[in-house]
Design a protein around this motif. Structure first.
Motif, PDB file in Angstrom:
ATOM      1  N   ARG A   1       0.614  -1.126  -0.021  1.00  0.00           N
ATOM      2  CA  ARG A   1       0.006  -0.084   0.048  1.00  0.00           C
ATOM      3  C   ARG A   1       0.949   1.245  -0.063  1.00  0.00           C
ATOM      4  O   ARG A   1       2.010   1.272   0.471  1.00  0.00           O
ATOM      5  CB  ARG A   1      -0.956  -0.038   1.050  1.00  0.00           C
ATOM      6  CG  ARG A   1      -0.248   0.140   2.547  1.00  0.00           C
ATOM      7  CD  ARG A   1      -1.131   0.034   3.639  1.00  0.00           C
ATOM      8  NE  ARG A   1      -0.389   0.329   5.028  1.00  0.00           N
ATOM      9  CZ  ARG A   1      -0.274   1.331   5.453  1.00  0.00           C
ATOM     10  NH1 ARG A   1      -0.829   2.619   5.086  1.00  0.00           N
ATOM     11  NH2 ARG A   1       0.446   1.506   6.810  1.00  0.00           N
ATOM     12  N   PRO A   2       0.372   2.377  -0.534  1.00  0.00           N
ATOM     13  CA  PRO A   2       1.245   3.745  -0.484  1.00  0.00           C
ATOM     14  C   PRO A   2       1.191   4.085   1.008  1.00  0.00           C
ATOM     15  O   PRO A   2       0.554   3.955   1.844  1.00  0.00           O
ATOM     16  CB  PRO A   2       0.269   4.565  -1.420  1.00  0.00           C
ATOM     17  CG  PRO A   2      -0.757   3.695  -2.187  1.00  0.00           C
ATOM     18  CD  PRO A   2      -1.068   2.446  -1.244  1.00  0.00           C
ATOM     19  N   LEU A   3       2.137   4.747   1.227  1.00  0.00           N
ATOM     20  CA  LEU A   3       2.333   5.214   2.641  1.00  0.00           C
ATOM     21  C   LEU A   3       3.390   6.128   2.607  1.00  0.00           C
ATOM     22  O   LEU A   3       4.727   6.154   2.426  1.00  0.00           O
ATOM     23  CB  LEU A   3       3.320   4.155   3.452  1.00  0.00           C
ATOM     24  CG  LEU A   3       3.569   4.529   4.973  1.00  0.00           C
ATOM     25  CD1 LEU A   3       2.009   4.690   5.820  1.00  0.00           C
ATOM     26  CD2 LEU A   3       4.184   3.446   5.768  1.00  0.00           C
ATOM     27  N   ASN A   4       2.863   7.509   2.886  1.00  0.00           N
ATOM     28  CA  ASN A   4       3.516   8.800   3.137  1.00  0.00           C
ATOM     29  C   ASN A   4       4.506   9.305   1.795  1.00  0.00           C
ATOM     30  O   ASN A   4       5.722   9.509   2.010  1.00  0.00           O
ATOM     31  CB  ASN A   4       4.635   8.854   4.412  1.00  0.00           C
ATOM     32  CG  ASN A   4       3.820   8.702   5.470  1.00  0.00           C
ATOM     33  OD1 ASN A   4       2.687   8.986   5.691  1.00  0.00           O
ATOM     34  ND2 ASN A   4       4.264   8.055   6.513  1.00  0.00           N
ATOM     35  N   GLY A   5       4.023   8.980   0.513  1.00  0.00           N
ATOM     36  CA  GLY A   5       4.740   9.191  -0.649  1.00  0.00           C
ATOM     37  C   GLY A   5       5.616   7.936  -0.941  1.00  0.00           C
ATOM     38  O   GLY A   5       5.951   8.043  -2.174  1.00  0.00           O
ATOM     39  N   GLY A   6       5.446   7.026  -0.233  1.00  0.00           N
ATOM     40  CA  GLY A   6       6.414   5.876  -0.493  1.00  0.00           C
ATOM     41  C   GLY A   6       5.438   4.706  -0.345  1.00  0.00           C
ATOM     42  O   GLY A   6       4.099   4.622  -0.906  1.00  0.00           O
ATOM     43  N   ALA A   7       6.098   3.609   0.288  1.00  0.00           N
ATOM     44  CA  ALA A   7       5.287   2.224   0.223  1.00  0.00           C
ATOM     45  C   ALA A   7       5.413   1.447   1.323  1.00  0.00           C
ATOM     46  O   ALA A   7       6.506   1.537   1.895  1.00  0.00           O
ATOM     47  CB  ALA A   7       5.464   1.472  -1.172  1.00  0.00           C
TER      48      ALA A   7
ATOM     49  N   PRO B   1      10.826   4.736   1.397  1.00  0.00           N
ATOM     50  CA  PRO B   1      10.306   6.328   1.592  1.00  0.00           C
ATOM     51  C   PRO B   1      10.225   7.077   0.333  1.00  0.00           C
ATOM     52  O   PRO B   1       9.864   6.318  -0.893  1.00  0.00           O
ATOM     53  CB  PRO B   1      11.915   7.175   2.166  1.00  0.00           C
ATOM     54  CG  PRO B   1      12.746   6.067   1.444  1.00  0.00           C
ATOM     55  CD  PRO B   1      12.293   4.668   1.582  1.00  0.00           C
ATOM     56  N   GLY B   2       9.437   8.282   0.343  1.00  0.00           N
ATOM     57  CA  GLY B   2       9.057   8.923  -0.895  1.00  0.00           C
ATOM     58  C   GLY B   2      10.167   9.364  -1.602  1.00  0.00           C
ATOM     59  O   GLY B   2      11.334   9.141  -1.429  1.00  0.00           O
ATOM     60  N   PRO B   3       9.969   9.937  -2.970  1.00  0.00           N
ATOM     61  CA  PRO B   3      10.984  10.298  -3.853  1.00  0.00           C
ATOM     62  C   PRO B   3      12.127  11.243  -3.183  1.00  0.00           C
ATOM     63  O   PRO B   3      13.252  11.187  -3.542  1.00  0.00           O
ATOM     64  CB  PRO B   3      10.340  10.831  -5.058  1.00  0.00           C
ATOM     65  CG  PRO B   3       8.942  10.360  -5.099  1.00  0.00           C
ATOM     66  CD  PRO B   3       8.579  10.115  -3.661  1.00  0.00           C
ATOM     67  N   ALA B   4      11.608  12.067  -2.408  1.00  0.00           N
ATOM     68  CA  ALA B   4      12.432  13.203  -1.873  1.00  0.00           C
ATOM     69  C   ALA B   4      13.398  12.421  -0.858  1.00  0.00           C
ATOM     70  O   ALA B   4      14.632  12.891  -0.659  1.00  0.00           O
ATOM     71  CB  ALA B   4      11.519  14.043  -1.017  1.00  0.00           C
ATOM     72  N   GLY B   5      13.381  11.302  -0.253  1.00  0.00           N
ATOM     73  CA  GLY B   5      14.047  10.691   0.572  1.00  0.00           C
ATOM     74  C   GLY B   5      15.026   9.654  -0.095  1.00  0.00           C
ATOM     75  O   GLY B   5      15.867   8.898   0.557  1.00  0.00           O
TER      76      GLY B   5
END
Length: 354
Positions: free
Chosen positions: A268-274, A346-350
């Motif tokens: 599932r998606p989570l905070n921009g990541g998964a 993490p999301g792309p920024a991380g």
């Protein structure tokens, strides 16, 4: 507090220097006065003052020389333990340690740094020795089996069925040896930082679905049921590396889940990541083994793992790949109750290479 201590010591040093200066000039004054009374004073006041200054400096230098001579032994005793520790570390003795750190005052941080360096080098040396020992064991075991069964095949008295059985064992041990070599190579490349870390966005749910289908012969052949709950999820990562993560985790679950058991995969998606959760109803891992499952070559149940052909490198490879993505992997388990692996990306920024 340390700044205040340094300021106090500096002030005391200035006062001591001033006291020595005053003492030297006072001593020079009385010495010259005594000499002038006995031998007569110079006709010029300038000459008298010049003699006083020169004598004052001479006395000051003499006092400084005596202090230096007295303190040289103390300074040597001060630095000897530090130099001895550094020499022992340079020679490979990482048990070296400088005792009584408090006595070194402003050099205490330096001494603590030396002790920490020795401790860390000792830990790394222990890991290196364990690594060499484990690699030797993991390579020697299949080589011994291959050599033994190859020698047995020379006999003309064994049946065709036995010969086929021996050949299957040799093939399995060869695959195991190849797997150890491949995992070690991948770990080495990842840790060296030479792997081209090119993160790109892709559909994680599609990748997981493809991995489940690729493992279908294994879990169907063993009579294990696989359930998947894959929400549409996009991540920015290195697709090939994450494929290695899911392969290792799925193969572990299949290996240790008995016939009739269930493996569940969710994403599932989570905070921009998964977040990916892979759980099974297998044999589980004991509480005492949980802190070490991501160590190289560690096997929670060595007899069981050896029988399953595991090398103990799969989970350490998983941990390294997830760390490179600045993600997190954790496990929850109790012996006999299965294992749950939770992977958070993490999301792309991380996403930055570490």
């Amino acid at each position: 507090m340390k700044r205040l201590g340094r300021a106090v010591r500096g002030l005391l040093g200035m006062l001591a220097a001033f006291a020595f200066l005053v003492g030297s000039w006072t001593a020079a004054y009385f010495i010259l006065k005594s000499l002038f009374r006995r031998f007569g004073a110079p006709s010029s006041d300038f000459v008298s003052q010049l003699l006083g200054i020169l004598l004052g400096f001479f006395i000051l230098f003499c006092i400084g020389g005596l202090i230096s001579l007295f303190s040289r032994g103390r300074q040597r005793a001060f630095y000897i333990p530090i130099m001895n520790a550094i020499r022992r570390i340079a020679q490979g003795d990482f048990t070296a340690k400088v005792e009584d750190v408090e006595r070194y005052g402003q050099f205490g941080e330096l001494v603590e740094g030396i002790n920490e360096m020795a401790s860390e080098l000792s830990r790394m040396e222990t890991m290196r020795q364990d690594f060499i020992s484990n690699v030797s064991h993991e390579i020697q075991s299949p080589l011994t089996s291959i050599r033994g069964f190859a020698r047995a095949l020379r006999s003309d008295e064994i049946s065709r069925e036995t010969r086929e059985h021996y050949l299957d064992i040799i093939e399995a041990e060869s695959a195991r040896l190849s797997g150890v070599s491949d995992s070690l190579l991948k770990l080495s490349v990842l840790e060296s930082g030479n792997f081209p870390f090119e993160a790109k966005p892709f559909r994680l749910d599609k990748q997981l679905r493809n991995m489940i289908l690729a493992c279908e012969p294994q879990w169907m052949g063993k009579g294990v049921e696989v359930e998947a709950e894959l929400a549409e999820t996009t991540v920015t990562a290195v697709e090939d590396l994450l494929s290695q993560v899911w392969t290792n985790l799925l193969h572990n679950s299949i290996k240790f889940t008995p016939a009739g058991g269930t493996i569940t995969i969710s994403a599932r998606p989570l905070n921009g990541g998964a977040e990916v959760v892979i759980s099974d109803t297998g044999t589980g891992i004991g509480e005492e083994d949980m802190p070490r499952i991501f160590e190289r070559f560690y096997k929670a149940d060595r007899a069981r793992s050896a029988g399953g052909g595991g090398s103990g490198l799969g989970l350490s490879l998983v941990k390294k790949i997830i760390d490179l993505h600045q993600g997190e992997v954790r496990a929850e388990s109790r012996a006999g109750e299965g294992v749950v692996f939770v992977v958070t990306l993490p999301g792309p920024a991380g996403k930055q290479q570490t």
